[in-house]
Scaffold this active site. Structure first.
Site, PDB file in Angstrom:
ATOM      1  CG  ASP A   1       0.106 -23.583   7.413  1.00 51.61           C
ATOM      2  OD1 ASP A   1      -0.275 -23.528   8.313  1.00 51.61           O
ATOM      3  OD2 ASP A   1       0.631 -22.425   6.922  1.00 51.61           O
TER       4      ASP A   1
ATOM      5  CB  SER B   1       1.144 -21.889   0.423  1.00 58.10           C
ATOM      6  OG  SER B   1       2.325 -22.754   0.092  1.00 58.10           O
TER       7      SER B   1
HETATM    8 FE1  FES Z   1       5.071 -27.224   8.269  1.00 59.08          FE
HETATM    9 FE2  FES Z   1       5.256 -26.709   5.537  1.00 59.08          FE
HETATM   10  S1  FES Z   1       3.418 -27.533   6.899  1.00 59.08           S
HETATM   11  S2  FES Z   1       6.565 -26.437   7.221  1.00 59.08           S
END
Ligand code: FES
Length: 562
Positions: free
Chosen positions: A85, A476
């Site tokens: 991400d 997130s």
């Molecule tokens: Fe892989 Fe955070 S983007 S653990």
């Protein structure tokens, strides 16, 4: 070894009607004696392109060594995908992130079922990899263990400890003129010192800790950092654990139960984990055929205090947990306090209570990372399920209490994640606003993007406690501040979030758990009558397929149900 342990692979290896399969197995170097052994598929999401997954192919080699050490099992490594991400560059790449969870589940299911493996080890390291692997384990219901790639070590620059969120927040500081060019570069070059998953209690560490609590990884899997010697040792122990699971016929359906899901969610709440856990546990429960709803998650949040001072809202990194006894010490404390079910079975072949018997006790005098239940950061969980005329079928908020429990402000609409970045850069985001990022849901995004860049940039700009963010997308695990995501129905389906206009008043009340748009029913009906569903952003490829199949966020965004 009894043939029963190879009850799947024997179809290929023992039946005279499968000469081609046997020829191929000889072709990969197996001997006649090997063909009598159970075959264990070792799925790795390893790839060189990001720190969360870069070391996993190496770990899967240790797993294979462990699996084959006794001479009684055959281990066969295969790969599946992983999307980081942190490297998706906002909406465009991030659209693929959540769909990757289901691709991982589908691909692991496909290989293990098609190739008749008797057991499965998944070596995984990033946010979506873990729930994807567990969903595959639940669907396959063959003995299975997850190995977490491990958390990253923190980076350092000018005396400060850094992680991935530091790099995002540096952007907000740059917008606000609060960081020099040299320090901006210094933060970016030093935030990530090597392999491992993002280091706070973000989504990866949330999922690894709670999956350990659910019983599908060995104790300490979620605590050992990626570069700690304990991680290699864990990999080598997998062979013996797998052989035991095969002998006990201890399959995921005996480990993933209503009670073990509650244990997982209890650990999410106690540690202050990511809101993504709500989405992923709804999906894991559905894969396992166990009823679990947003309201069940709320009930767990109501009874479990938030007690860990971990990032993103707190001070410490996951690597700091090792010195205090790690996740097992936290679980032991929660069990003693009656918050965990001790009788759930785990991949050790023992129960949660038996696993924890000899683990360290948390020392509340010596350590300041995990607080006693009598002095929590918040007396109930930080994940709150909200309803209201803006979210008739639910929304998920992360409210630690540090930002307060109530926010009332005026709407500032962003039709795309990138709009908030340009609005921030132009100084258009003002204190008192509720920024509405919409058409970011599972179908509308598509892929229910995480607002990683916007929230970090808002924090970096010093607006974190002055504005609220609401969206039909996700946040997130690194997010902190007043945020509400997973709003359902999503804008693409005509949910009320599609009808909000700039300047509308919105209230977020974490006490009454309401998300209210202060617009009359009549006015909303008028707006709805004028609303036109946007064309899907994709009609082909992975995302086109995703739009056609994905369920709502309140149903875990699963893609394999009618
Ligand atoms: Fe892989 Fe955070 S983007 S653990």
């Amino acid at each position: 070894m009894s043939n029963e342990l190879n009850k799947y692979s024997k179809t290929l290896t023992q039946e005279v009607t499968n000469p081609a399969a046997q020829a191929m197995l000889y072709g990969i170097g197996l001997k006649e004696s090997d063909l009598k052994k159970p075959q264990i598929g070792i799925a790795s999401t390893g790839y060189e392109g990001n720190p969360c997954n870069m070391h996993l192919n190496g770990l899967s080699v240790y797993v294979k060594q462990g699996v084959q050490a006794s001479g009684e099992l055959v281990g066969l490594i295969f790969n599946t995908i992983g999307v980081s991400d942190g490297m998706t560059n906002g909406n465009d790449g991030m659209r693929y992130s959540l769909p990757s969870r289901d691709l991982i589940a589908d691909s692991i299911e496909s290989v293990v079922a098609a190739q008749w493996y008797d057991g499965l080890v998944a070596v995984v390291g990033c946010d979506k990899n873990m729930p994807g692997a567990i969903m595959a384990m639940a669907r396959l219901d063959r003995p299975a263990i997850m190995v977490y790639g491990g958390t990253i070590r923190s980076g350092h620059y000018k005396g400060q400890s850094l992680d991935i969120v530091s790099a995002f927040e540096a952007l907000g500081k740059k917008f606000a003129g609060n960081i020099s060019d040299e320090d901006f570069k210094g933060v970016i070059q030093n935030s990530i010192p090597g392999p491992g998953a993002c280091g706070g209690m973000y989504t990866a560490n949330t999922m690894s800790s709670s999956i350990e609590a659910m019983g599908l990884s060995l104790p300490f899997s979620s605590t050992y950092p990626a570069t700690h010697e304990g991680k290699q040792e864990e990999c080598k122990k997998i062979g013996a654990a797998m052989k035991n699971l095969l002998e006990m016929d201890l399959t995921p359906s005996k480990i993933i139960t209503r009670k073990s899901l509650e244990n997982a969610l209890t650990v999410v709440m106690a540690l202050g984990g990511s809101t993504n856990a709500a989405l992923h546990y709804l999906a894991i429960a559905r894969a396992a055929g166990i009823p679990l709803t947003l309201d069940d998650i709320q009930k767990i949040s109501d009874r479990v205090p938030f007690i860990a001072d971990l990032k993103p809202s707190g001070k410490y990194f996951m690597e700091d947990m090792l010195s205090i006894g790690g996740v097992p010490a936290v679980m032991k404390y929660l069990l003693k306090e009656g918050l965990l079910h001790g009788d759930c079975l785990t991949v050790t072949g023992k129960t949660v209570a038996e696993n924890l018997e000899n683990e360290k006790d948390l020392d509340f005098e010596a350590q300041k990372i995990v607080f006693p239940l009598s002095k929590p950061i918040k007396s109930s969980g930080h994940i709150q399920i909200l309803y209201g005329n803006l979210a008739p079928t639910g929304a998920v908020a992360k409210i630690t209490g540090k930002e307060g429990l109530h926010f009332h402000g005026t709407a500032k609409i962003c039709e795309h994640e990138s709009e908030i970045i340009s609005a921030l850069a132009n100084g258009e985001i003002k204190p008192g606003q509720v920024v509405v990022i919409r058409n970011a849901g599972p179908k509308g995004g598509p892929g229910m993007s995480e607002m990683l860049k916007p929230t970090s940039a808002v924090m970096g700009a010093g607006l974190g406690d002055k504005i609220a963010l609401i969206t039909d997308g996700r946040f997130s695990g690194g997010t902190h501040g007043f945020v509400v995501g997973h709003i359902t129905p999503e804008a693409f389906e005509g949910g009320p979030i599609a009808l909000v206009k700039d300047g509308d008043e919105i209230t977020i009340d974490a006490t009454t758990r309401e998300l209210t748009l202060h617009v009359s029913d009549e006015e909303l009906a008028t707006r709805k009558a004028a609303w036109v569903q946007p064309a899907p952003r994709f009609t082909k490829g992975v995302l086109g397929k995703y739009i056609r199949n994905v369920k709502s966020a309140s149903e875990g965004c699963v893609t394999d149900e009618a």
